[in-house]
Design a protein around this motif. Sequence first.
Motif, short mmCIF file in Angstrom:
data_model
loop_
_atom_site.label_atom_id
_atom_site.label_comp_id
_atom_site.label_asym_id
_atom_site.label_seq_id
_atom_site.Cartn_x
_atom_site.Cartn_y
_atom_site.Cartn_z
N LEU A 133 0.83 -1.21 0.00
CA LEU A 133 0.00 0.00 0.00
C LEU A 133 0.86 1.26 0.00
O LEU A 133 0.57 2.21 -0.73
CB LEU A 133 -0.93 0.00 1.21
N ALA A 134 1.91 1.28 0.81
CA ALA A 134 2.80 2.45 0.86
C ALA A 134 3.42 2.69 -0.51
O ALA A 134 3.52 3.84 -0.96
CB ALA A 134 3.87 2.25 1.92
N HIS A 135 3.78 1.62 -1.19
CA HIS A 135 4.37 1.74 -2.53
C HIS A 135 3.35 2.24 -3.55
O HIS A 135 3.61 3.17 -4.31
CB HIS A 135 4.95 0.39 -2.97
N ILE A 136 2.16 1.63 -3.55
CA ILE A 136 1.11 2.02 -4.49
C ILE A 136 0.71 3.49 -4.30
O ILE A 136 0.56 4.24 -5.26
CB ILE A 136 -0.14 1.12 -4.33
N LEU A 137 0.51 3.88 -3.04
CA LEU A 137 0.03 5.22 -2.74
C LEU A 137 1.14 6.27 -2.71
O LEU A 137 0.86 7.46 -2.63
CB LEU A 137 -0.71 5.22 -1.40
N GLN A 138 2.40 5.81 -2.73
CA GLN A 138 3.56 6.68 -2.69
C GLN A 138 3.53 7.61 -1.47
O GLN A 138 3.64 8.83 -1.58
CB GLN A 138 3.67 7.49 -3.99
N VAL A 139 3.33 6.99 -0.30
CA VAL A 139 3.29 7.73 0.96
C VAL A 139 4.24 7.07 1.95
O VAL A 139 4.59 5.91 1.83
CB VAL A 139 1.87 7.79 1.56
N GLY A 140 4.60 7.84 2.96
CA GLY A 140 5.45 7.33 4.02
C GLY A 140 4.66 6.47 5.00
O GLY A 140 3.42 6.51 5.03
N ASP A 141 5.38 5.74 5.82
CA ASP A 141 4.76 4.85 6.79
C ASP A 141 3.84 5.57 7.77
O ASP A 141 2.76 5.10 8.09
CB ASP A 141 5.83 4.07 7.57
N SER A 142 4.28 6.74 8.25
CA SER A 142 3.50 7.47 9.24
C SER A 142 2.17 7.92 8.66
O SER A 142 1.11 7.76 9.29
CB SER A 142 4.29 8.68 9.74
N ALA A 143 2.19 8.50 7.47
CA ALA A 143 0.94 8.99 6.85
C ALA A 143 -0.01 7.83 6.57
O ALA A 143 -1.22 7.94 6.80
CB ALA A 143 1.26 9.74 5.56
N LEU A 144 0.53 6.71 6.10
CA LEU A 144 -0.31 5.55 5.81
C LEU A 144 -0.87 4.97 7.09
O LEU A 144 -2.05 4.62 7.16
CB LEU A 144 0.48 4.49 5.04
N SER A 145 -0.05 4.89 8.11
CA SER A 145 -0.51 4.36 9.39
C SER A 145 -1.66 5.20 9.96
O SER A 145 -2.65 4.66 10.45
CB SER A 145 0.66 4.33 10.37
N LYS A 146 -1.54 6.51 9.86
CA LYS A 146 -2.60 7.41 10.34
C LYS A 146 -3.89 7.22 9.54
O LYS A 146 -4.98 7.21 10.11
CB LYS A 146 -2.14 8.86 10.28
#
Length: 106
Positions: A39-52
């Motif tokens: 998901l982090a790769h697909i959405l191109q976001v960092g772990d913190s933003a994805l976790s939130k």
Amino acid sequence: MAAESAHPRTRLDDNFASPIRFSLMAALVDDVELDFGTLAHILQVGDSALSKAIAHLQSVGYLFARKGYVGSRPRTWVHATAAGRKAFAGHVDALRAIVALGGQSL
């Protein structure tokens, strides 16, 4: 005089106001389960933003996160709940209705 129907914006779900949360639900709309790293790769976001984003959508019942291990490494898998898929479909329908209104004359 008949009452006018409410503008479709009233059907928008504020839980999808964040581009990351919207994109996350879009990635999971086909009832798939994806791991956090994918998901982090697909959405191109960092772990913190994805976790939130995951935590927020899980708190309103739109996602379910399952934790486990692959070998000795911890992993998190995420999938949309039926309620989340329904809410997201309604949100997208409202967006389409708003766009359709833009082409109408007053």
